[in-house]
Design a protein around this motif. Sequence first.
Motif, PDB file in Angstrom:
ATOM      1  N   LEU A  95       0.830  -1.210   0.000  1.00 50.57           N
ATOM      2  CA  LEU A  95       0.000   0.000   0.000  1.00 50.57           C
ATOM      3  C   LEU A  95       0.863   1.258   0.000  1.00 50.57           C
ATOM      4  O   LEU A  95       0.629   2.199  -0.760  1.00 50.57           O
ATOM      5  CB  LEU A  95      -0.921  -0.007   1.228  1.00 50.57           C
ATOM      6  N   THR A  99       1.236   4.704  -2.252  1.00 51.51           N
ATOM      7  CA  THR A  99       0.838   6.027  -1.749  1.00 51.51           C
ATOM      8  C   THR A  99       2.017   6.989  -1.663  1.00 51.51           C
ATOM      9  O   THR A  99       1.813   8.201  -1.647  1.00 51.51           O
ATOM     10  CB  THR A  99       0.194   5.921  -0.354  1.00 51.51           C
ATOM     11  N   LYS A 114      -4.770   6.665  -0.279  1.00 52.85           N
ATOM     12  CA  LYS A 114      -4.976   5.289   0.130  1.00 52.85           C
ATOM     13  C   LYS A 114      -6.195   4.686  -0.581  1.00 52.85           C
ATOM     14  O   LYS A 114      -6.163   3.551  -1.051  1.00 52.85           O
ATOM     15  CB  LYS A 114      -5.171   5.248   1.647  1.00 52.85           C
TER      16      LYS A 114
END
Lengths: 362, 510
Positions: A95, A99, A114
């Motif tokens: 993730l 980001t 996100k």
Amino acid sequence: MIRIEGLSKKFGNLTVLKDINTKIEQGEIISIIGPSGTGKSTFLRCINLLETPSGGKIFIDNIDILDKKTDVPKIRQKMGMVFQSFNIFSHLTVLENLTIGPVKLLNIPFNEAKEKAMDLLKMVGLAEKADFFADELSGGQKQRIAIARCLSMNPEIILFDEPTSALDPTMVSEVLAVIRRLAKNGMTMLIVTHEMDFAKDVSTRVFYMDEGIIYEEGTPQDIFNNPKNEKTKSFINRIRNLHFTINTPNYDLYKLNAEIEYFFEKHIISKRNTHSTLLVIEELLTIYSNYFNVFNIELIIEFSEKHNTINIHFKYFGDENNLLESEELEDEISLSLIKNLCESFDYIFEDNYNKINISLRN
Amino acid sequence: MFKKMNKSVVLAIFLSLFLLSCVSEDSISIQRINSLDDLNGFGVGIYEGTVHDLFLSTNYPEIHILRYNSAADMILSLKTEKTYAVLLDYSSALLLLKDNPELGMVTDDILSSPLGIGFNKKNLSLLSEFNDFLKVIKNTGVYDEMFTRWFVSDSELAKMPNFEKVNTEKKLNLGVAVADLPYVAYMNNDYVGFDIEMIKRFAKYGGYDLTITTMEFGSLVNALASGKVDMIADGIAITKERAKQINFSDEYAMFKTAMLSLNKYIGDSSTVNKTNSIKLTFISKFKDSFYQNVINENRYKLVISGLKVTFLISFFATIFGTILGGLICYFKMSKSSMLNMIAKLFISLLRGTPVLVLLMIVYYVVFASININPIYFAIFAFGLNLAAYVSEIFRTGIQGVDFGQTEAGIALGFSKIKTFIYIVLPQAIKSILPVYKGEIISLVKMTSIVGYIAVEDLTKAGDIIRSRTFDAFFPLIMVAVLYFLISWILIFSLTYLEVISDPKQKRKHK
């Protein structure tokens, strides 16, 4: 969208790119194919200046990116790149990989970034891996993450540098499927690839690169079904050649045979085909020696990996004389042997050269 | 393969042990000691940098001279029979005999020489001022009073008169080595002794603001010559060699040499002091040592201030060294051949020089004319040394990060600097920290040599205590334990840093 004029690149004394000129429009999907070491990757890396070109000009949306005043990082943000070796940031989770760019470079709030990242992960089918690290993923998964990471920056172009070359064959299709999906959505892409079938059906244009230039370009149909240049043809059909010149009647037949056998062994050609090839060549030479005292022969053996066929080109200097048509032979056996072993053959005479092409029966 | 190697290692150890035992075993054993002539071929302990050195090597070339930095070490060498006799100042020897009943005096008739206070060659006015002062106290009887206090009566019991601190612009910096009573000693967190009293009186007489700096006896003359201190005192004998580098005042006392040895070796057995030592239990012995070495004369204050100094030097040298190391690492990795050369030169120079030598060069040569707290020099020298090592650690750490990571960062649109900060550095830190940790710990331990440039750190504090209590065991073990504790705390905190910088650990905490 991208305009390239006279691009060249040298590494020391080695000239990798000689003179590249092309224009790429929005929405185009361009596959770049060609033998190893012909500068395909270098060409791609020059476009986003990971390599500094030695000469020429590159315009992206009419901005000269080689101009010192140009904000190159800003341009790179609009131009994603997918590497052969994935290069997922190993200290960040999946993730965070998606980001870090938007948050640090585009100043998008983390929560928004996100959300977008999760959407992208869903798109590449890896939403459940959001909290994983690179070393916990398979190669195919890493490459899909790398593509998603590119997309997180909302790029206008994506450069793919052999995206499937480092993958197990079983994982190639999952990555190609993601790229196909991007193609469907109209993303502009440049793809350096060795996956010919993929290049054939995904791209709008194909560049065949060789000798440091775009050697031949065209639609996939042009390049794959109807290549114009000899080099393109032999690359598309994956042809391997073996060359000989024979200019003395006392040539070393055993050495010749040994070299042919070695070449065939290397390309894993069956014993039967090897045997037939050797027999045909020997008989050709026998017939030849009945007519000519002066030896001036060029012999080329071609093997196409794609079609698994063997062609023998027998070229000799002198008056027009088709060896395979002659009727005054003392020994008819040689001729019938050759005819028996080959699928087809033809004969041309031009520029004082006799040319016999024989396709071997498989 | 492994077994073979093991065997050869064991063999090597045995061989070296055997060789060691050959070396340490004296082929002849000593019988009785009546004079220095009986000691030919044996070890004799002396105070480093004293007149005894030249005296012995000229007159008794066959004697092995062992040089020590404190009376405590000398006494210990006698007790452990590393030496068979030690040469000491007579007055100090009398005091030592009182505390160490197993020792006796062989003779006090070896060498006498006049004592003087040392002055810088350039500072003639201070010298003549002091000589005038000396004449005044000799005429007024003050000198006799002092002499009785320190040399005739028991100097352990002597009480220093009180001196008000003079607050003037006129600074006077005195260098001492804290050899021992009766000249200079450190008791109840203050300097005492004949020399101290005399110079304090002189400071009052001349209206000076006096500061006292402690250093090794052997460095006193250098410190004076390079202008670090204005005058030096510590029962210093006036010799030709010293007089070449510094000026001496008129003599203020005679120095008489005594030779001490273990009673069992001394010819005349009647001098043996019979002692009725009571067998003490381990705990009461420990209690006694603890009281002697820590509580008595407020010695714990010395330890605490030493600990503070060690900590300060370690802490700031770490910060300075790390920043400088980062800079050198940047130079080394830069494309400029000029910066590259600077980095290479710096690294090879600093790594090829012992820290102690570097420290003394910084103090006595490079910044000889600058008079600031020597702690700054220590921080500077240790920082330089650390920088040379950590710059290479940083470089290998950074180069250990796959170049593809950098390329991916740049391709994503990060500038080179941002790529380094967000992508490369977090990954490099993970591999740098374990090695860096070791380097910091060794730095802390390395600071134990700052005593050479007159900094009173933990080790020096232990030394000063030792010079008063003649107890080798307790102060050394105490200092060792304290160093261990500092290192342990450092390891602990750096390991914590290592743990929290591991991204996977972060996820587990979530």
